[in-house]
Motif scaffolding. Structure first.
Motif, mmCIF file in Angstrom:
data_model
loop_
_atom_site.group_PDB
_atom_site.id
_atom_site.type_symbol
_atom_site.label_atom_id
_atom_site.label_comp_id
_atom_site.label_asym_id
_atom_site.label_seq_id
_atom_site.Cartn_x
_atom_site.Cartn_y
_atom_site.Cartn_z
ATOM 1 N N GLY A 142 34.935 59.966 68.949
ATOM 2 C CA GLY A 142 36.185 60.341 68.281
ATOM 3 C C GLY A 142 36.368 61.838 68.100
ATOM 4 O O GLY A 142 37.223 62.277 67.319
ATOM 5 N N ILE A 143 35.594 62.634 68.821
ATOM 6 C CA ILE A 143 35.737 64.095 68.729
ATOM 7 C C ILE A 143 37.024 64.510 69.442
ATOM 8 O O ILE A 143 37.346 63.983 70.510
ATOM 9 N N ARG A 144 37.773 65.437 68.837
ATOM 10 C CA ARG A 144 38.964 65.967 69.506
ATOM 11 C C ARG A 144 38.500 66.869 70.651
ATOM 12 O O ARG A 144 37.799 67.858 70.409
ATOM 13 N N VAL A 145 38.853 66.515 71.871
ATOM 14 C CA VAL A 145 38.422 67.293 73.037
ATOM 15 C C VAL A 145 39.648 67.765 73.818
ATOM 16 O O VAL A 145 40.564 66.986 74.072
ATOM 17 N N GLY A 146 39.645 69.055 74.165
ATOM 18 C CA GLY A 146 40.649 69.596 75.082
ATOM 19 C C GLY A 146 39.934 70.161 76.300
ATOM 20 O O GLY A 146 38.699 70.207 76.349
ATOM 21 N N GLY A 201 24.759 72.635 83.511
ATOM 22 C CA GLY A 201 24.577 71.187 83.369
ATOM 23 C C GLY A 201 25.906 70.521 83.076
ATOM 24 O O GLY A 201 26.966 71.111 83.255
ATOM 25 N N THR A 202 25.824 69.294 82.602
ATOM 26 C CA THR A 202 27.012 68.458 82.441
ATOM 27 C C THR A 202 27.223 68.119 80.969
ATOM 28 O O THR A 202 26.321 67.582 80.325
ATOM 29 N N ALA A 203 28.386 68.402 80.468
ATOM 30 C CA ALA A 203 28.668 68.058 79.066
ATOM 31 C C ALA A 203 28.860 66.541 78.941
ATOM 32 O O ALA A 203 29.424 65.919 79.837
ATOM 33 N N PRO A 204 28.400 65.949 77.848
ATOM 34 C CA PRO A 204 28.527 64.481 77.681
ATOM 35 C C PRO A 204 29.936 64.092 77.228
ATOM 36 O O PRO A 204 30.151 63.669 76.096
ATOM 37 N N LEU A 205 30.886 64.238 78.152
ATOM 38 C CA LEU A 205 32.296 64.056 77.804
ATOM 39 C C LEU A 205 32.589 62.655 77.269
ATOM 40 O O LEU A 205 33.256 62.505 76.234
ATOM 41 N N GLU A 206 32.081 61.651 77.974
ATOM 42 C CA GLU A 206 32.378 60.278 77.532
ATOM 43 C C GLU A 206 31.852 60.018 76.127
ATOM 44 O O GLU A 206 32.522 59.411 75.294
ATOM 45 N N ASN A 261 40.504 67.309 87.311
ATOM 46 C CA ASN A 261 39.806 66.500 88.325
ATOM 47 C C ASN A 261 38.298 66.557 88.142
ATOM 48 O O ASN A 261 37.602 65.560 88.335
ATOM 49 N N ALA A 262 37.779 67.730 87.742
ATOM 50 C CA ALA A 262 36.337 67.851 87.486
ATOM 51 C C ALA A 262 35.946 67.002 86.279
ATOM 52 O O ALA A 262 34.915 66.302 86.296
ATOM 53 N N ALA A 263 36.765 67.032 85.231
ATOM 54 C CA ALA A 263 36.471 66.229 84.033
ATOM 55 C C ALA A 263 36.488 64.743 84.389
ATOM 56 O O ALA A 263 35.650 63.963 83.922
ATOM 57 N N ARG A 264 37.423 64.379 85.259
ATOM 58 C CA ARG A 264 37.544 62.964 85.633
ATOM 59 C C ARG A 264 36.317 62.486 86.397
ATOM 60 O O ARG A 264 35.875 61.348 86.239
ATOM 61 N N SER A 265 35.746 63.374 87.213
ATOM 62 C CA SER A 265 34.570 62.949 87.973
ATOM 63 C C SER A 265 33.328 62.884 87.089
ATOM 64 O O SER A 265 32.332 62.278 87.449
ATOM 65 N N LEU A 266 33.373 63.523 85.909
ATOM 66 C CA LEU A 266 32.226 63.477 84.997
ATOM 67 C C LEU A 266 32.237 62.228 84.124
ATOM 68 O O LEU A 266 31.191 61.732 83.717
ATOM 69 N N ALA A 267 33.428 61.787 83.789
ATOM 70 C CA ALA A 267 33.531 60.649 82.870
ATOM 71 C C ALA A 267 34.428 59.603 83.512
ATOM 72 O O ALA A 267 35.330 59.941 84.276
ATOM 73 N N ARG A 268 34.164 58.359 83.209
ATOM 74 C CA ARG A 268 34.984 57.304 83.811
ATOM 75 C C ARG A 268 36.313 57.204 83.070
ATOM 76 O O ARG A 268 36.462 56.423 82.136
ATOM 77 N N LEU A 269 37.227 58.090 83.434
ATOM 78 C CA LEU A 269 38.516 58.141 82.755
ATOM 79 C C LEU A 269 39.618 57.836 83.753
ATOM 80 O O LEU A 269 39.524 58.195 84.926
ATOM 81 N N LEU A 274 23.885 68.963 74.344
ATOM 82 C CA LEU A 274 24.033 68.160 73.131
ATOM 83 C C LEU A 274 23.155 66.913 73.203
ATOM 84 O O LEU A 274 23.135 66.235 74.220
ATOM 85 N N GLY A 275 22.482 66.599 72.108
ATOM 86 C CA GLY A 275 21.812 65.318 71.968
ATOM 87 C C GLY A 275 22.691 64.390 71.142
ATOM 88 O O GLY A 275 23.717 64.817 70.603
ATOM 89 N N PRO A 276 22.293 63.119 71.028
ATOM 90 C CA PRO A 276 23.113 62.162 70.258
ATOM 91 C C PRO A 276 23.357 62.623 68.823
ATOM 92 O O PRO A 276 24.445 62.434 68.287
ATOM 93 N N LEU A 277 22.354 63.255 68.204
ATOM 94 C CA LEU A 277 22.547 63.701 66.814
ATOM 95 C C LEU A 277 23.581 64.820 66.733
ATOM 96 O O LEU A 277 24.326 64.938 65.756
ATOM 97 N N ASP A 278 23.608 65.674 67.772
ATOM 98 C CA ASP A 278 24.616 66.748 67.787
ATOM 99 C C ASP A 278 26.020 66.165 67.866
ATOM 100 O O ASP A 278 26.950 66.665 67.231
ATOM 101 N N ILE A 279 26.166 65.119 68.693
ATOM 102 C CA ILE A 279 27.487 64.478 68.828
ATOM 103 C C ILE A 279 27.911 63.876 67.484
ATOM 104 O O ILE A 279 29.055 64.042 67.048
ATOM 105 N N ASP A 280 26.964 63.234 66.795
ATOM 106 C CA ASP A 280 27.273 62.695 65.457
ATOM 107 C C ASP A 280 27.690 63.819 64.510
ATOM 108 O O ASP A 280 28.641 63.690 63.737
#
Ligand code: ZN
Length: 413
Positions: free
Chosen positions: A308-312, A297-302, A331-339, A269-275
């Motif tokens: 404001g995207i609904r993420v599960g 690769g790594t999804a841009p979770l943060e 735990n994997a999601a947590r290491s990808l994003a500062r959550l 995903l690029g920034p425009l895709d996230i928008d």
């Protein structure tokens, strides 16, 4: 069913702060009647009461992406590039008879319950998971897959999908819903995507799609190159004109994105895709362990959460990840994003429920919602450890109970 009361050292309601010495009262109809500090939750004399001691009660986990009909194929497809992996999986699926799909679905659902999961969003081709969910009083959405990369297949593929969904209507009952899943841009043509999305909209059916998963998919959609394009050429499938679009933009162009759409993977995903995802109201099933296993690769979770995207969180199939383990995903999601640990637990529960349109029914322990919960034994931890940290540090053998609408669906011996 008898009403029941569960208590433990900790309770994480998700909507609201963790409660030390918490309790939960589930009524005979399976919904939460009271939740709070142990001292404030009623103790009717005729209720089955259990105190789990040094444990955490949390909402049942929501696995937003499974393929339970593939249970039993773990380890069968290895060390291949992604297009070859998909091809090998297709060959494997062809070896399975309908009764075997049902058995696989039963085992897969039992494995989910054994991991604290109470609701699933499953995509599959055989219809077995829908039937098993309905027969066993389960909870979730079963998305019927549709394939057809050749544009000439669009009409017959849609007709076939409509027939399957009509014949499955009898299984859509209780807490079980039917959806549709045009599989992915490398297995479904643009015209078929457009037709399925329009039909799903008119029928108000939820839709799930594997999207923006691999670089190979991006190459196919954007400029008609790469290994998927070569595979299409070899099979005599005409390549569309290079779109110059990202996979998400291409989906939008075909009318697929809406607030009923679940985008599975969403890595490239690029920034425009996230928008675009955010504006459309589409949700995302984030599958960090599968993405890692396939080296996508790594999804841009943060960034997705920030928009404001609904993420599960989803495990994907055991062919991809081996074991279906939502806490490993957490735990994997947590290491990808500062959550924080609490934020990750929320993604695995209320976040997932909201992503698949069930946020008012499950995903948190609140009066009126279903009595869906998991009970996890915790070790003595330092003062600074939150109950969510303790859950994330637990091992699969620490799960004591999974409860769906007040009914035990898993209990440790
Ligand atoms: Zn998948």
């Amino acid at each position: 069913m008898r009403a029941r009361r569960l208590a433990a050292r900790w309770l994480i309601p998700v909507e609201g702060a963790p409660i030390e010495h918490g309790a939960l009262l589930i009524g005979p109809e399976g919904r939460v009647q009271a939740v709070g500090p142990d001292s404030s939750v009623p103790r009717p004399s005729d209720v089955l009461a259990e105190d789990f001691g040094n444990a955490v009660i949390l909402p049942g986990l929501i696995n937003t992406h499974t393929h339970l009909e593939l249970t039993g194929f773990a380890g069968e497809v290895q060390d291949l590039d992604f297009p070859a992996w998909i091809r090998r999986l297709r060959e494997l699926k062809a070896t399975r008879a309908p009764a075997e799909y049902l058995e696989a679905a039963r085992q897969g659902l039992a494995a989910c319950y054994g991991g604290g999961v109470t609701t699933i969003a499953d995509t599959g081709d055989s219809g077995a998971v829908l039937q098993v969910l309905a027969e066993s009083g389960g909870s979730g959405v079963a998305y019927q897959e549709v394939f057809g990369p050749h544009p000439e297949q669009a009409e017959p593929s849609l007709a076939d999908l409509r027939d399957k969904v009509a014949s499955q209507a009898r299984w859509s009952c209780g807490r079980v819903r039917v959806g549709v899943s045009p599989h992915a841009p490398y297995s479904v043509s643009g015209p078929l995507f457009r037709a399925v999305a329009a039909w799903a909209r008119s029928e108000r059916l939820p839709l799930a799609v594997h999207i923006a998963e691999s670089v190979a998919e991006t190459e196919l959609v954007g400029n008609g190159s790469g290994p998927f394009a070569e595979a299409w050429r070899a099979r005599g499938i005409p390549l569309p004109r290079p779109s110059g679009l990202s996979p998400v933009a291409w989906l939008a162009e075909h009318g697929v994105l809406s607030d009923r759409t679940l985008c599975i993977h969403a890595v490239q995903l690029g920034p425009l895709d996230i928008d675009r995802l955010s504006e459309s109201g589409a949700a995302v099933a984030h599958c960090p362990v599968s993405n890692q296993a396939h080296r996508h690769g790594t999804a841009p979770l943060e960034a997705m959460l920030g928009a404001g995207i609904r993420v599960g969180i989803g495990t994907d199939s055991e062919v991809s990840v081996g074991r279906l383990d939502m806490l490993a995903e957490a735990n994997a999601a947590r290491s990808l994003a500062r959550l924080s640990a609490g934020a990750v637990i929320e993604l695995c529960t209320l976040g997932g429920a909201r992503a698949i349109g069930l946020g008012s029914d499950t995903g948190s322990l609140r009066v009126g919602k279903w009595g869906d919960c998991a009970v996890v034994r915790v070790r003595e931890a330092g003062e600074e450890s939150s109950p969510a940290d303790m859950v994330l540090a637990s091992s699969p053998t620490d799960l004591l109970l999974t409860c769906l609408g007040g009914r035990d669906v898993y209990r440790a011996l």
